[in-house]
Design a protein around this motif. Structure first.
Motif, PDB file in Angstrom:
ATOM      1  N   ILE A   1       0.926  -1.558   0.359  1.00 49.05           N
ATOM      2  CA  ILE A   1      -0.206  -0.424  -0.191  1.00 49.05           C
ATOM      3  C   ILE A   1       0.978   1.438  -0.242  1.00 49.05           C
ATOM      4  CG2 ILE A   1      -0.198   0.366   2.246  1.00 49.05           C
ATOM      5  CD1 ILE A   1      -3.868   0.826   1.882  1.00 49.05           C
ATOM      6  N   LYS A   2       2.409   1.060   0.080  1.00 42.86           N
ATOM      7  CA  LYS A   2       3.185   2.043   0.542  1.00 42.86           C
ATOM      8  C   LYS A   2       3.770   2.513  -1.454  1.00 42.86           C
ATOM      9  CE  LYS A   2       5.980   1.687   4.413  1.00 42.86           C
ATOM     10  NZ  LYS A   2       6.745   1.310   5.010  1.00 42.86           N
ATOM     11  N   ASP A   3       3.872   1.440  -1.661  1.00 41.65           N
ATOM     12  CA  ASP A   3       4.199   1.713  -3.225  1.00 41.65           C
ATOM     13  C   ASP A   3       3.327   2.092  -4.024  1.00 41.65           C
ATOM     14  OD1 ASP A   3       5.852   0.259  -2.781  1.00 41.65           O
ATOM     15  OD2 ASP A   3       5.946  -1.236  -3.131  1.00 41.65           O
ATOM     16  N   ILE A   4       1.566   1.645  -3.914  1.00 38.33           N
ATOM     17  CA  ILE A   4       0.550   2.287  -4.640  1.00 38.33           C
ATOM     18  C   ILE A   4       0.108   3.593  -4.368  1.00 38.33           C
ATOM     19  CG2 ILE A   4      -0.987   1.768  -3.078  1.00 38.33           C
ATOM     20  CD1 ILE A   4      -0.737   1.523  -6.929  1.00 38.33           C
ATOM     21  N   SER A   5       0.821   3.940  -3.140  1.00 40.66           N
ATOM     22  CA  SER A   5       0.216   5.381  -2.885  1.00 40.66           C
ATOM     23  C   SER A   5       1.193   6.311  -3.114  1.00 40.66           C
ATOM     24  CB  SER A   5       0.547   5.684  -1.324  1.00 40.66           C
ATOM     25  OG  SER A   5       1.994   5.227  -0.226  1.00 40.66           O
ATOM     26  N   TYR A   6       2.627   5.945  -3.347  1.00 40.55           N
ATOM     27  CA  TYR A   6       3.945   6.499  -4.161  1.00 40.55           C
ATOM     28  C   TYR A   6       2.841   6.925  -5.598  1.00 40.55           C
ATOM     29  CZ  TYR A   6       7.607   6.440  -0.186  1.00 40.55           C
ATOM     30  OH  TYR A   6       8.331   6.662   0.252  1.00 40.55           O
ATOM     31  N   LYS A   7       2.965   5.871  -5.868  1.00 42.96           N
ATOM     32  CA  LYS A   7       2.135   6.142  -7.742  1.00 42.96           C
ATOM     33  C   LYS A   7       1.352   6.596  -7.790  1.00 42.96           C
ATOM     34  CE  LYS A   7       3.757   1.096  -8.849  1.00 42.96           C
ATOM     35  NZ  LYS A   7       3.301  -0.737  -9.461  1.00 42.96           N
ATOM     36  N   LEU A   8       0.126   7.239  -7.206  1.00 45.56           N
ATOM     37  CA  LEU A   8      -0.679   7.724  -7.026  1.00 45.56           C
ATOM     38  C   LEU A   8      -0.291   9.000  -6.600  1.00 45.56           C
ATOM     39  CD1 LEU A   8      -3.863   5.267  -6.261  1.00 45.56           C
ATOM     40  CD2 LEU A   8      -3.274   6.029  -8.050  1.00 45.56           C
ATOM     41  N   ASN A   9       0.243   9.018  -6.328  1.00 44.24           N
ATOM     42  CA  ASN A   9       0.854  10.505  -5.610  1.00 44.24           C
ATOM     43  C   ASN A   9       0.414  11.276  -4.659  1.00 44.24           C
ATOM     44  OD1 ASN A   9       2.626  11.159  -7.872  1.00 44.24           O
ATOM     45  ND2 ASN A   9       1.644  11.878  -9.060  1.00 44.24           N
ATOM     46  N   LEU A  10      -0.215  10.196  -3.673  1.00 44.39           N
ATOM     47  CA  LEU A  10      -0.751  10.310  -2.581  1.00 44.39           C
ATOM     48  C   LEU A  10      -0.439   9.414  -1.010  1.00 44.39           C
ATOM     49  CD1 LEU A  10      -4.594   8.680  -3.246  1.00 44.39           C
ATOM     50  CD2 LEU A  10      -3.297  11.106  -2.340  1.00 44.39           C
ATOM     51  N   TYR A  11       1.373  10.078  -1.376  1.00 39.19           N
ATOM     52  CA  TYR A  11       2.464   9.635   0.108  1.00 39.19           C
ATOM     53  C   TYR A  11       2.257  10.037   1.573  1.00 39.19           C
ATOM     54  CZ  TYR A  11       5.530   7.228   2.799  1.00 39.19           C
ATOM     55  OH  TYR A  11       6.597   6.915   3.976  1.00 39.19           O
ATOM     56  N   ASN A  12       2.039  11.102   1.486  1.00 37.19           N
ATOM     57  CA  ASN A  12       1.905  11.996   2.818  1.00 37.19           C
ATOM     58  C   ASN A  12       0.516  12.169   2.759  1.00 37.19           C
ATOM     59  OD1 ASN A  12       4.552  13.151   2.170  1.00 37.19           O
ATOM     60  ND2 ASN A  12       3.974  14.838   0.765  1.00 37.19           N
ATOM     61  N   ASP A  13      -1.029  11.863   2.311  1.00 36.02           N
ATOM     62  CA  ASP A  13      -2.135  11.310   2.460  1.00 36.02           C
ATOM     63  C   ASP A  13      -2.299  10.682   3.286  1.00 36.02           C
ATOM     64  OD1 ASP A  13      -3.622  14.044   1.173  1.00 36.02           O
ATOM     65  OD2 ASP A  13      -2.712  13.258  -0.448  1.00 36.02           O
ATOM     66  N   PHE A  14      -1.941   9.583   3.236  1.00 29.88           N
ATOM     67  CA  PHE A  14      -1.927   8.046   3.474  1.00 29.88           C
ATOM     68  C   PHE A  14      -1.365   8.174   4.891  1.00 29.88           C
ATOM     69  CE2 PHE A  14      -3.150   4.862   0.285  1.00 29.88           C
ATOM     70  CZ  PHE A  14      -4.107   5.912   0.341  1.00 29.88           C
ATOM     71  N   LEU A  15       0.139   9.007   5.274  1.00 29.28           N
ATOM     72  CA  LEU A  15       0.863   8.886   6.545  1.00 29.28           C
ATOM     73  C   LEU A  15      -0.124   9.641   7.324  1.00 29.28           C
ATOM     74  CD1 LEU A  15       4.272  10.371   5.468  1.00 29.28           C
ATOM     75  CD2 LEU A  15       3.754   8.467   6.253  1.00 29.28           C
ATOM     76  N   LYS A  16      -1.406  10.620   7.387  1.00 27.08           N
ATOM     77  CA  LYS A  16      -2.011  11.053   8.212  1.00 27.08           C
ATOM     78  C   LYS A  16      -2.774   9.700   8.961  1.00 27.08           C
ATOM     79  CE  LYS A  16      -3.003  15.300   5.324  1.00 27.08           C
ATOM     80  NZ  LYS A  16      -3.983  15.753   4.091  1.00 27.08           N
ATOM     81  N   SER A  17      -2.797   8.783   8.286  1.00 26.16           N
ATOM     82  CA  SER A  17      -4.046   7.629   8.731  1.00 26.16           C
ATOM     83  C   SER A  17      -3.693   7.474  10.558  1.00 26.16           C
ATOM     84  CB  SER A  17      -3.533   6.297   7.747  1.00 26.16           C
ATOM     85  OG  SER A  17      -3.032   5.460   7.943  1.00 26.16           O
ATOM     86  N   GLU A  18      -2.207   7.842  10.676  1.00 29.64           N
ATOM     87  CA  GLU A  18      -1.907   7.589  12.056  1.00 29.64           C
ATOM     88  C   GLU A  18      -1.745   9.235  13.437  1.00 29.64           C
ATOM     89  OE1 GLU A  18      -2.162   4.331  13.203  1.00 29.64           O
ATOM     90  OE2 GLU A  18      -1.654   4.093  11.084  1.00 29.64           O
TER      91      GLU A  18
END
Length: 273
Positions: free
Chosen positions: A228-245
């Protein structure tokens, strides 16, 4: 290419923190959901070198075990399933989940004063195949995981699951047949399904099926799951996904959910984070 194995297990009823018991007819899941916590937990002990969603173990003696295990029980609370989807594609062939439900139904409706509290959670509308048995059970609830209405993104995160519109239609059919239902809106994905409009549209779609209970949950274990980290990079959402914690993000997300649910105040709402 899927790797399918037939295996035997010692017990079918497994003690659980979710309910009294869980039943997992399969080990592994061909839905292959990128965010699945089971992939992180299970692959520490099983199939360590295999890609989640590429393998499944068929627990072929699940029904045989269950018939013995329930003989001495008059009432049990069972959740199907905690570490797999009991209606994933292999269920079409093996019908283990169907036979489990049939076994519970027969035991309830024999000359015994037995009652089983059964909860099913799935992402596949194959559950409708078993409507005949569901109607015969005394206390059955069927829940569908709903993550997003955007079908293009859904295919990325849940390649083996039923399309969202099929899950919503299945909820409608179950409600029409007087089967208790719920929807599990989760994980709510940062940058994808977490803004007010997306939450509102998803809840509205669930509401229109006649479903009266929605559970909400956040994305978990992000830092542990490479896929899911890899796909968040591909979708340019890595920083957004970090917010989940992040506690501030989660507080804001809860507020958005509560504002939306004020519009649907006849739905029972549970926020699980």
């Amino acid at each position: 290419m899927y790797k399918i194995n037939e295996v035997k297990i010692k017990t079918t009823l497994q003690k659980s923190k979710i309910s009294e018991y869980c039943i997992n007819p399969y080990l592994g899941c061909l839905n292959g959901c990128l965010y699945c916590y089971a992939s992180f937990i299970m692959q520490r002990w099983h199939h360590k070198d295999e890609i989640w969603g590429s393998f499944v173990d068929i627990r072929i003696n699940s029904v045989e075990n269950l018939k013995k295990e329930i003989k001495k029980k008059d009432k049990i609370d069972v959740y199907i399933s905690s570490m797999t989807d009991a209606y994933q594609i292999v269920e079409e062939k093996y019908k283990i989940t169907r036979e489990i439900l049939k076994t519970l139904s027969k035991e309830e409706n024999a000359l015994f004063d037995k009652k089983f509290i059964i909860t099913i959670q799935t992402k596949r509308d194959l559950v409708l195949r078993d409507l005949d048995i569901l109607k015969d059970l005394k206390d059955i609830t069927v829940g569908f995981t709903i993550t997003m209405l955007d079908e293009d993104k859904r295919k990325i995160f849940e390649k083996g699951a039923s399309e969202t519109y099929k899950r919503l239609k299945a909820l409608e059919i179950l409600n029409r047949n007087k089967i208790k239902t719920y929807a599990f809106f989760g994980p709510i994905l940062p940058g994808i399904s977490d803004d007010y409009e997306k939450i509102y549209e998803t809840v509205k779609s669930i509401y229109e099926t006649g479903t009266k209970e929605i559970l909400f949950d956040k994305l978990s274990y992000f830092k542990y799951m490479k896929r899911i980290k890899d796909i968040s990079y591909k979708l340019n959402l890595y920083n957004d996904f970090l917010k989940s914690e992040d506690i501030n993000y989660l507080t804001e997300l809860k507020s958005k959910i509560l504002v939306v649910m004020n519009e649907f105040n006849d739905i029972n709402c549970k926020i699980l984070f």
